[in-house]
Scaffold this active site. Structure first.
Site, mmCIF file in Angstrom:
data_model
loop_
_atom_site.group_PDB
_atom_site.id
_atom_site.type_symbol
_atom_site.label_atom_id
_atom_site.label_comp_id
_atom_site.label_asym_id
_atom_site.label_seq_id
_atom_site.Cartn_x
_atom_site.Cartn_y
_atom_site.Cartn_z
ATOM 1 N N LYS A 41 45.789 24.592 44.037
ATOM 2 C CA LYS A 41 44.954 25.379 44.938
ATOM 3 C C LYS A 41 43.483 25.023 44.791
ATOM 4 C CE LYS A 41 48.042 29.292 44.060
ATOM 5 N NZ LYS A 41 48.239 30.450 43.192
ATOM 6 N N GLY A 42 43.133 24.638 43.552
ATOM 7 C CA GLY A 42 41.716 24.492 43.221
ATOM 8 C C GLY A 42 40.924 23.541 44.104
ATOM 9 N N GLU A 97 39.871 16.517 44.416
ATOM 10 C CA GLU A 97 40.216 17.503 43.387
ATOM 11 C C GLU A 97 38.994 18.309 42.973
ATOM 12 O OE1 GLU A 97 42.154 19.146 41.775
ATOM 13 O OE2 GLU A 97 44.026 18.125 41.294
ATOM 14 N N ASP A 98 39.246 19.450 42.389
ATOM 15 C CA ASP A 98 38.132 20.232 41.846
ATOM 16 C C ASP A 98 37.706 19.726 40.469
ATOM 17 O OD1 ASP A 98 40.541 21.050 40.781
ATOM 18 O OD2 ASP A 98 40.118 23.190 40.871
ATOM 19 N N ASP A 101 40.448 16.712 34.059
ATOM 20 C CA ASP A 101 40.354 17.220 32.696
ATOM 21 C C ASP A 101 41.014 16.179 31.765
ATOM 22 O OD1 ASP A 101 40.466 18.824 30.421
ATOM 23 O OD2 ASP A 101 40.960 20.638 31.498
HETATM 24 C C1 PRP Z 1 43.673 21.721 37.723
HETATM 25 C C2 PRP Z 1 42.959 20.720 38.627
HETATM 26 C C3 PRP Z 1 43.780 19.472 38.463
HETATM 27 C C4 PRP Z 1 44.273 19.576 37.036
HETATM 28 C C5 PRP Z 1 43.406 18.721 36.167
HETATM 29 O O1 PRP Z 1 44.713 22.311 38.424
HETATM 30 O O2 PRP Z 1 42.909 21.168 39.952
HETATM 31 O O3 PRP Z 1 44.873 19.433 39.358
HETATM 32 O O4 PRP Z 1 44.156 20.941 36.619
HETATM 33 O O5 PRP Z 1 43.824 18.798 34.840
HETATM 34 P P1 PRP Z 1 44.291 17.515 34.041
HETATM 35 O O6 PRP Z 1 43.243 16.452 34.247
HETATM 36 O O7 PRP Z 1 44.317 18.021 32.605
HETATM 37 O O8 PRP Z 1 45.633 17.095 34.512
HETATM 38 P P2 PRP Z 1 45.540 23.576 37.889
HETATM 39 O O9 PRP Z 1 46.741 23.083 37.141
HETATM 40 O O10 PRP Z 1 44.608 24.474 37.131
HETATM 41 O O11 PRP Z 1 46.064 24.256 39.230
HETATM 42 P P3 PRP Z 1 45.269 25.086 40.376
HETATM 43 O O12 PRP Z 1 44.352 24.098 41.062
HETATM 44 O O13 PRP Z 1 46.324 25.592 41.283
HETATM 45 O O14 PRP Z 1 44.488 26.190 39.670
#
Ligand code: PRP
Length: 175
Positions: A41-42, A97-98, A101
């Protein structure tokens, strides 16, 4: 437990940076059509703000993945919850992407999308936490590199809340 949110990046600063990114991206894709793939969703808030400022023709699609479905974060297994509606073969795709990480989600997504034979594939993220990287990912457009803090706003949540904040904040326990 309650918490408070301290501003890390002000709304005006985020907007200014998104405008700059949109100019750079528009220049790169000049004369082409751009297909934005937003990750739910982010990624949605940033995708919309970016899309509004792009000067090239844009189409959009959405994907939802559960990071590390069923397993621990270290398993790195990503599960597709909602796939794209349309094929991307032959398209200029920009994955939006937001945050990047550990890099596990984006590494998986880039591989997944690449296998569908787009004409080109690039990655754009509003935030990047390079300190946390476990898997190497090539990020083509980064809004801000940030420290390893728990951030919310602009799509990012804390227990599903705060996604709608128009700035980037750091969550701290209230004590
Ligand atoms: C977040 C973000 C990426 C992912 C990055 O999504 O939007 O998809 O984590 O993390 P990584 O580099 O450690 O893989 P999240 O899983 O929090 O889902 P959301 O956007 O629905 O909150």
């Amino acid at each position: 437990m309650s918490e408070r949110v301290r501003t890390l990046i002000k709304e005006e600063e985020v907007e200014r940076r998104i405008c700059e990114m949109a100019r750079e991206i528009s220049a790169y894709y000049q004369g082409k059509e751009l297909h934005l793939v937003s990750v739910l969703k982010g990624g949605v808030f940033f995708t919309c703000e970016l899309a509004k400022r792009l000067s090239v023709p844009v189409s959009m699609d959405f994907m939802s993945v559960s990071s590390y479905g069923g397993g621990t974060k270290s398993s790195g297994v990503v599960k597709v919850i909602k796939d794209l509606d349309e094929a991307i073969e032959g398209k200029h795709v920009l994955l939006v992407e937001d945050i990047v990480d550990s890099g596990r989600t984006l590494s998986y997504l880039l591989g997944n999308l690449k296998s569908r034979k787009p004409e080109s594939l690039r990655l754009c993220t509003l935030l990047d936490k390079p300190e946390r990287r476990v898997v190497d990912v090539q990020v083509d457009y980064t809004g801000f590199e940030i420290p390893d803090e728990f951030v919310v706003g602009y799509g990012l949540d804390y227990d599903q809340r705060y996604r709608n904040l128009p700035y980037i904040g750091i969550v701290k326990p209230d004590r």
